[in-house]
Enzyme design. Structure first.
Site, PDB file in Angstrom:
ATOM      1  N   LYS A 192      10.910  -9.840  -7.783  1.00 36.05           N
ATOM      2  CA  LYS A 192      10.240  -8.621  -7.303  1.00 36.05           C
ATOM      3  C   LYS A 192      11.258  -7.730  -6.607  1.00 36.05           C
ATOM      4  O   LYS A 192      12.173  -8.229  -5.963  1.00 36.05           O
ATOM      5  CB  LYS A 192       9.133  -9.027  -6.308  1.00 36.05           C
ATOM      6  CG  LYS A 192       8.428  -7.896  -5.600  1.00 36.05           C
ATOM      7  CD  LYS A 192       7.410  -8.427  -4.606  1.00 36.05           C
ATOM      8  CE  LYS A 192       7.918  -8.350  -3.187  1.00 36.05           C
ATOM      9  NZ  LYS A 192       6.935  -8.789  -2.181  1.00 36.05           N
ATOM     10  N   SER A 224      -0.684  -7.874   2.528  1.00 35.67           N
ATOM     11  CA  SER A 224      -0.929  -6.721   3.394  1.00 35.67           C
ATOM     12  C   SER A 224      -1.695  -5.664   2.590  1.00 35.67           C
ATOM     13  O   SER A 224      -2.921  -5.659   2.552  1.00 35.67           O
ATOM     14  CB  SER A 224       0.405  -6.201   3.921  1.00 35.67           C
ATOM     15  OG  SER A 224       0.199  -5.070   4.722  1.00 35.67           O
TER      16      SER A 224
HETATM   17  C1  R5P Z   1       7.041 -10.129   1.429  1.00 35.65           C
HETATM   18  O1  R5P Z   1       8.160 -10.589   1.372  1.00 35.65           O
HETATM   19  C2  R5P Z   1       5.846 -10.928   1.852  1.00 35.65           C
HETATM   20  O2  R5P Z   1       6.025 -12.286   1.627  1.00 35.65           O
HETATM   21  C3  R5P Z   1       4.597 -10.437   1.172  1.00 35.65           C
HETATM   22  O3  R5P Z   1       4.744 -10.627  -0.222  1.00 35.65           O
HETATM   23  C4  R5P Z   1       4.361  -8.978   1.448  1.00 35.65           C
HETATM   24  O4  R5P Z   1       4.579  -8.691   2.803  1.00 35.65           O
HETATM   25  C5  R5P Z   1       2.961  -8.573   1.077  1.00 35.65           C
HETATM   26  O5  R5P Z   1       2.794  -7.205   1.311  1.00 35.65           O
HETATM   27  P1  R5P Z   1       1.906  -6.330   0.335  1.00 35.65           P
HETATM   28  O6  R5P Z   1       0.597  -7.027   0.194  1.00 35.65           O
HETATM   29  O7  R5P Z   1       1.794  -5.011   1.036  1.00 35.65           O
HETATM   30  O8  R5P Z   1       2.652  -6.217  -0.957  1.00 35.65           O
END
Ligand code: R5P
Length: 293
Positions: A192, A224
């Site tokens: 990602k 999030s």
């Molecule tokens: C990122 O490194 C975290 O592990 C989560 O994947 C991320 O913070 C999730 O955020 P969102 O739901 O906004 O993509």
């Protein structure tokens, strides 16, 4: 003042604090909060505290700064009455700000380390903190417990078709591996990329045959906005997987994220009660209790 342990239930973690107090046979002290028109919190404790040890339970999810100040205030009050104060912070807001990614950025986790110590906590218990780098910013003891065994227990009850555990990014690879080991399945991690300025997410993995016809469990520490999970699900669906289940410890689910995640094709989202909400069906009070005694 009491000799028995006391547990203060912060406003953001009332149910979890109640469950925890029962498990460790402590007196539950509720807090009453009035938020003034300007956003200030006025907190009143309903009950006496232990002379020996008080455990403050307050998760730092949105409104993050309000919940943080409430946690610090509760710790400070507890320290006036008890010789030892343990802060249970089930979801540690700011844990993603654990290093200077771009020049000039403030490492807010370092500030939190000073604040918790200054308020009077002698130990912190957090659950699946975003990265272990964050732990280095604390000069008091900090124990990071994992909810993975609790989440796995839930998934073991489902009948999944040739299940495969998937991490939406390389950063979560070890977490997903731990889940897969406990669950008894294989595991893969996608690539990602998140734009440091806009926060936009892209999946860089080209294709993967391993997912064809299989039920998948996407494992992350937190959701999030849902952006990472949505992009990962859209990619995996194109690769002809069967069902996609999503699990995480902390489900913030900002701005209707759950609805958007379901729309992307996810069968269900399962999280723990570090953050109370519709998806928080896995209770982690037992895991926290084990870290206290
Ligand atoms: C990122 O490194 C975290 O592990 C989560 O994947 C991320 O913070 C999730 O955020 P969102 O739901 O906004 O993509």
């Amino acid at each position: 003042m009491l000799n028995k342990l006391s547990v203060i239930a912060g406003k953001s973690s009332e149910d979890l604090a109640r469950r925890l107090s029962r498990k460790i046979n402590a007196t539950l002290v509720k807090s009453q909060v009035r938020v003034f028109a300007d956003g200030e919190s006025k907190i009143t404790l309903n009950g006496d505290l232990s002379k020996r040890k008080t455990i403050v339970v307050q998760s730092i999810y949105p409104p993050i700064d309000t919940n943080l100040v409430q946690a610090l205030s509760l710790i400070s009050k507890a320290k006036e009455k008890s010789s030892e104060v343990i802060a249970v912070i089930p979801y540690m807001g700011y844990a993603r700000q654990d290093r200077e990614f771009l020049p000039g950025e403030i490492v807010t986790m370092k500030v939190l380390g000073k604040l918790f110590k200054g308020a009077g906590a002698s130990k912190i218990i957090a659950v699946d903190i975003h990265s272990i780098i964050g732990l280095k910013h604390f000069t008091i003891k900090i124990k990071n417990v994992t909810a993975i065994p609790d989440l796995v227990k839930y998934f073991k009850k489902l009948s999944l078709k040739n299940p495969l555990v998937v991490s939406p990014d390389q950063g979560g690879k070890y977490r997903a591996k731990e889940f897969a080991k406990e669950f008894g399945s294989e595991c893969i991690a996608l690539e990602k990329k998140r734009d440091g300025k806009t926060g936009k997410v892209q999946i860089k993995t080209r294709n993967t045959d391993e997912v064809i016809g299989r039920d998948l469990i996407l494992v992350d520490d937190m959701i999030s906005t849902g952006g990472s999970i949505i992009k990962a699900t859209q990619f995996l669906k194109k690769q002809k997987c069967k069902k996609v289940y999503v699990t995480c410890t902390h489900a913030l689910l900002i701005n209707n994220a759950e609805k958007k995640i379901k729309k992307a094709g996810v069968t269900s989202v399962v999280s723990t009660n570090t953050i109370p909400g519709k998806t928080s069906i896995v209770d982690i009070s037992n895991t926290i209790a084990k870290a206290i005694v």
